[in-house]
Structures are given as structure tokens and as C-alpha cells.
Design an enzyme around this catalytic site. Structure first.
Site, mmCIF file in Angstrom:
data_model
loop_
_atom_site.group_PDB
_atom_site.id
_atom_site.type_symbol
_atom_site.label_atom_id
_atom_site.label_comp_id
_atom_site.label_asym_id
_atom_site.label_seq_id
_atom_site.Cartn_x
_atom_site.Cartn_y
_atom_site.Cartn_z
ATOM 1 N N GLY A 46 0.845 -1.182 0.000
ATOM 2 C CA GLY A 46 0.000 0.000 0.000
ATOM 3 C C GLY A 46 0.886 1.239 0.000
ATOM 4 O O GLY A 46 2.008 1.190 0.504
ATOM 5 N N GLN A 51 3.236 9.894 0.785
ATOM 6 C CA GLN A 51 4.472 9.119 0.952
ATOM 7 C C GLN A 51 5.421 9.285 -0.231
ATOM 8 O O GLN A 51 6.560 8.813 -0.179
ATOM 9 C CB GLN A 51 4.148 7.636 1.125
ATOM 10 N N CYS A 96 5.735 0.081 7.470
ATOM 11 C CA CYS A 96 5.428 1.225 6.602
ATOM 12 C C CYS A 96 6.675 1.603 5.819
ATOM 13 O O CYS A 96 7.760 1.664 6.396
ATOM 14 C CB CYS A 96 4.981 2.398 7.480
ATOM 15 N N LEU A 97 6.525 1.870 4.536
ATOM 16 C CA LEU A 97 7.691 2.236 3.727
ATOM 17 C C LEU A 97 8.307 3.554 4.203
ATOM 18 O O LEU A 97 9.483 3.808 3.955
ATOM 19 C CB LEU A 97 7.310 2.342 2.247
ATOM 20 N N HIS A 138 -4.644 1.648 7.197
ATOM 21 C CA HIS A 138 -3.297 2.210 7.341
ATOM 22 C C HIS A 138 -3.072 3.346 6.332
ATOM 23 O O HIS A 138 -2.592 4.423 6.691
ATOM 24 C CB HIS A 138 -2.272 1.071 7.147
ATOM 25 N N GLU A 139 -3.452 3.102 5.068
ATOM 26 C CA GLU A 139 -3.231 4.119 4.031
ATOM 27 C C GLU A 139 -4.166 5.321 4.217
ATOM 28 O O GLU A 139 -3.770 6.473 4.003
ATOM 29 C CB GLU A 139 -3.432 3.517 2.632
ATOM 30 N N HIS A 142 -2.759 7.642 6.592
ATOM 31 C CA HIS A 142 -1.703 8.489 6.011
ATOM 32 C C HIS A 142 -2.286 9.800 5.497
ATOM 33 O O HIS A 142 -1.714 10.866 5.695
ATOM 34 C CB HIS A 142 -1.022 7.778 4.837
HETATM 35 ZN ZN ZN Z 1 2.508 3.544 5.770
#
Ligand code: ZN
Length: 188
Positions: A46, A51, A96-97, A138-139, A142
């Protein structure tokens, strides 16, 4: 393939509110294509627009590399809104990236109903549970400036302080391109 730098914990754009889209133009399509390349290159499932340094209400999900989800299609969520959360909650380990090498248990509602626009700006909605519900929540967070490390218990928060400081200072080894400063924004 175009890889975009991934913004890191501590970057200002990860805490800003995003703008809704009025339309999906060529620039938006290009952004989404680059987001998929960037996410796949980093083995993510995701990715939210902030991000990659873009202040817009877009996130993408692709679970097709995950065992038991091989048949799932990539999904683009534009102007998403979670309109229902289940009362039942589950705990699951997240990563998370934008927060490399950190994983922690997060409690979230088990299932959700999400409403969004697709790339034709057509309204869509569906119910999700299990991993898909987890990734969507989660996204979606963000886009509201919330990171999973905000949601862990107090003990874990204490333990994560040091590692998070290292990420903020870029004292990390990451296998994909990352933003160079905390002010980073993608010029489109
Ligand atoms: Zn994330």
C-alpha cells in the site's frame, strides 16, 4: 519505470492534511503509475500520495504478491472515505515504507466500508475485512496525517523513540530511494 523518493518519518508532508481531487488528469495518471512502480520496487502493498511527497487524497493497494491474495487486483482510491468501522477489533503487526525496519502491533477495527472514486472519478464502495481492511485503514490514516507508530501502546512508543529518531536523521540503510530532507515535496 520511474521511482519516486519515499518520504520518511519526520517529513512535514506526512503530517499535513491532503487536498481532494476535482478531476483525474494525465498528470494524476502519471503520478499513480509512478506510485505503483515505487511501491512494487520497495515490496510494499500500500502507498499513499503523501508518501511520495504529494499532498493529494490518493492511495493505492496491491495485495497480489501476498500468499492467498494472488488473484486480487490493484486498487486506486481517490478521495476515499471510510464510512463504517466494525465494533470488533483485531491486532496485527504493521510496517510502513516511510518507517523502514520498524514493525509493531496495532489494534484496529476488523472490517470497514470504504467509499471512493476510481480513476474515472466514478463512485465506488465495498466492504473489506482481514488484510485488505488493515491496509486500507493504514493508508487512509496516512491521508489524515496519522502514522501507525501513533497508534501503538505506550511501552512500544517508548521503545520506538530511538529508532524513529534515526529515521528522521536518515541514519538508516534503505534499499529504495528516499526523500533527502524533511521539507521534501514532489514537483509535478
Ligand atoms: Zn505507511
Amino acid at each position: 519505470m520511474k521511482l519516486l523518493p519515499v518520504t520518511m518519518f519526520g517529513d512535514k508532508i506526512l503530517r499535513k492534511k491532503v487536498d481532494k481531487l476535482e478531476e483525474v488528469d494525465m498528470e494524476t495518471i502519471e503520478l499513480i503509475t509512478n506510485m505503483f512502480d515505487t511501491m512494487h520496487n520497495a515490496s510494499g502493498i500500500g502507498l499513499a500520495a503523501n508518501q511520495v511527497g504529494v499532498n493529494k487524497a490518493i492511495f493505492i493497494v496491491d495485495l497480489s504478491k501476498v500468499e492467498d491474495y494472488e488473484d486480487s487486483k490493484p486498487i486506486v482510491f481517490i478521495n476515499p472515505e471510510i464510512i463504517k468501522y466494525s465494533a470488533e477489533k483485531t491486532v496485527f503487526e504493521e510496517g510502513c515504507l516511510s518507517i523502514p525496519d520498524i514493525r509493531a502491533d496495532v489494534e484496529r477495527p476488523e472490517s470497514i466500508t470504504i467509499k471512493y472514486r476510481d480513476t474515472d472519478m466514478k463512485e465506488q464502495s465495498f466492504d473489506a475485512n482481514k488484510l485488505l481492511s488493515r491496509v486500507i485503514q493504514h493508508e487512509y490514516d496516512h491521508l489524515r496525517g496519522i502514522l501507525f507508530t501513533d497508534l501503538v501502546d505506550d511501552d512500544t512508543k517508548k521503545k520506538l523513540k530511538g529508532p524513529l529518531r534515526k529515521i528522521r536523521k536518515r541514519k538508516i540503510d534503505v534499499s529504495y530511494p528516499i526523500s533527502e530532507t524533511s521539507d521534501y515535496q514532489l514537483v509535478m
